[in-house]
Scaffold this motif. Sequence first.
Motif, PDB file in Angstrom:
ATOM      1  N   SER A 167       0.877  -1.323  -0.015  1.00 38.57           N
ATOM      2  CA  SER A 167      -0.052   0.058  -0.098  1.00 38.57           C
ATOM      3  C   SER A 167       0.923   1.252   0.041  1.00 38.57           C
ATOM      4  N   ASP A 168       2.251   1.107   0.381  1.00 39.70           N
ATOM      5  CA  ASP A 168       2.835   2.305   0.344  1.00 39.70           C
ATOM      6  C   ASP A 168       3.499   2.584  -1.249  1.00 39.70           C
ATOM      7  N   VAL A 169       3.097   2.051  -2.005  1.00 35.34           N
ATOM      8  CA  VAL A 169       3.447   2.308  -3.366  1.00 35.34           C
ATOM      9  C   VAL A 169       2.083   2.549  -4.059  1.00 35.34           C
TER      10      VAL A 169
ATOM     11  N   CYS B 291      12.388  -1.461  -4.143  1.00 38.22           N
ATOM     12  CA  CYS B 291      13.364  -0.477  -4.063  1.00 38.22           C
ATOM     13  C   CYS B 291      13.820   0.232  -5.442  1.00 38.22           C
ATOM     14  N   LEU B 292      14.113  -0.415  -6.127  1.00 44.97           N
ATOM     15  CA  LEU B 292      14.700   0.135  -7.580  1.00 44.97           C
ATOM     16  C   LEU B 292      13.724   0.895  -8.182  1.00 44.97           C
ATOM     17  N   TRP B 293      12.558   0.629  -8.271  1.00 41.10           N
ATOM     18  CA  TRP B 293      11.148   1.068  -8.975  1.00 41.10           C
ATOM     19  C   TRP B 293      11.105   2.458  -8.171  1.00 41.10           C
TER      20      TRP B 293
ATOM     21  N   ASP C  29      10.809   8.502  -4.969  1.00 45.88           N
ATOM     22  CA  ASP C  29       9.655   8.309  -3.969  1.00 45.88           C
ATOM     23  C   ASP C  29      10.678   7.668  -2.754  1.00 45.88           C
ATOM     24  N   SER C  30      10.835   8.622  -1.811  1.00 46.00           N
ATOM     25  CA  SER C  30      12.048   8.079  -0.775  1.00 46.00           C
ATOM     26  C   SER C  30      10.980   7.297   0.252  1.00 46.00           C
ATOM     27  N   ASP C  31       9.959   7.707   0.598  1.00 45.25           N
ATOM     28  CA  ASP C  31       9.063   6.918   1.546  1.00 45.25           C
ATOM     29  C   ASP C  31       8.720   5.479   0.913  1.00 45.25           C
ATOM     30  N   ALA C  32       8.409   5.492  -0.106  1.00 52.15           N
ATOM     31  CA  ALA C  32       8.178   4.132  -0.732  1.00 52.15           C
ATOM     32  C   ALA C  32       9.432   3.298  -0.791  1.00 52.15           C
ATOM     33  N   TYR C  33      10.665   3.760  -1.114  1.00 52.54           N
ATOM     34  CA  TYR C  33      11.978   3.106  -1.080  1.00 52.54           C
ATOM     35  C   TYR C  33      12.235   2.647   0.179  1.00 52.54           C
ATOM     36  N   ASN C  34      12.082   3.530   1.093  1.00 51.46           N
ATOM     37  CA  ASN C  34      12.383   3.296   2.949  1.00 51.46           C
ATOM     38  C   ASN C  34      11.621   2.107   3.258  1.00 51.46           C
ATOM     39  N   THR C  35      10.279   2.030   2.907  1.00 55.72           N
ATOM     40  CA  THR C  35       9.346   0.728   3.185  1.00 55.72           C
ATOM     41  C   THR C  35       9.907  -0.335   2.803  1.00 55.72           C
TER      42      THR C  35
ATOM     43  N   CYS D 181      11.316  -3.749   4.435  1.00 52.27           N
ATOM     44  CA  CYS D 181      10.529  -4.792   4.182  1.00 52.27           C
ATOM     45  C   CYS D 181      11.760  -5.944   3.879  1.00 52.27           C
ATOM     46  N   MET D 182      12.540  -5.570   2.661  1.00 53.77           N
ATOM     47  CA  MET D 182      13.505  -6.423   2.218  1.00 53.77           C
ATOM     48  C   MET D 182      14.259  -6.996   3.088  1.00 53.77           C
ATOM     49  N   LEU D 183      14.846  -6.122   4.314  1.00 55.37           N
ATOM     50  CA  LEU D 183      15.813  -6.576   5.300  1.00 55.37           C
ATOM     51  C   LEU D 183      15.367  -7.381   6.260  1.00 55.37           C
TER      52      LEU D 183
END
Length: 406
Positions: A6-8, A31-33, A39-45, A49-51
């Motif tokens: 939902s963050d993207v 992350c890449l997208w 979109d820093s918020d989407a990237y951070n989320t 999540c990936m970690l």
Amino acid sequence: MPCHQSDVEPQLLPNNFFLGVDHMSTCLCLCLWSRHRDDSDAYNTAYVCMLKVITETLHVREREREREREMAQSIERERVCVIGGGGYVASWVVNFLLSKGYMVHATVRDPCDERKNGHLKKLKNASENLQLFKTDLLDYEGLCAAIAGCTGVFHVANLVPSDVPNPGAELLEPAITGMRNAELLEPAITGMRNVLNACLNSKVKKVVFVSSVGAVIFNPNWPEDQAMDENCWTDGEYCKTAELWYWLAKTLAESEALEYARRNEINIVTVCPSSCIGPTLQSTRTASSLNLLPHLKGGKESVEDEDLVFADVRDVADAILLAYEKPEAEGRYICSSHTLRSRVLVEKLKSMYPNYNYPKSFTETKRDIKISSKKLQNLGWKSRPLEETIVDTVKSYEESGLLGNE
């Protein structure tokens, strides 16, 4: 852990973006997208999540590896003993135990006899996990030494003579029925007692005693229309009258073994295989490995058209291990795959191998054998098709030179 998408903005992603992609790959792609779209918020989320997915995946895989190590160590630590380890059936039992990672003690009369026992040393894992012990059924101290430290024992020692010179069809019947009472009863009964006493002394957890379908089927009082099951026992008086000493010995030994179990509270399971056919691991032939040979050579003018019961030797070895490894296994288990008349077997062999010397005619007999392996099948046992077993048996005979002159 699934990623919260939902963050993207999913409507901006390509169609079928998530199809066939696991969580970690999805998060990396997000992350890449998102970075591509600033979109820093989407990237951070997506990065967090990936970690988490990576961490959880590593933990799961480590737990799986730990369970595998524990199971391997558990089996590896389990030490079992096969009595009569160089025999036709026993060699397959040893082979399957080694392939499963067991530490195996095997008793043989002469560990240095390469002709009789060299095949055992060539089995996979034998150099690390197999130890041969010089003893026999009448050597109690030797049996105690072989069984010491073992959690399980497989009593597979055969009463049939170990050497059959110039093996052929004419030698099989005298090898079994022609033996005298004393030659069979003493090693069967005394040997069984020695083995079980040694097991009791070493606090063995479970014993599998290999009997025979011959301890089941010679019962003239059993209803003709009812398949023989584990409740059917060969009649001792009938065997004495007919001088079937081999089958009497098998019956008495199995019966006393089960009574011994009740009396001493030791876990004993018996397996009653029918005539074994199939390939051999031995370099020398024993009578028990030649059950199909009389139907392929000898060319008798006439033979009785009687019911024959067979099981593949590898399926029998599977059944023996199943009886040991299944905690719910108890009592007796009949192990028989195929019942067919002599005439039917010969016709099948002729269709597959037309050039061998088969019986010329058949005389009718009234005796039918109806026998059930349902109890063993309910334990999970399965058997090979007869045709597969025949092919492997004949190939084994040919490689041993037993059919070379036909």
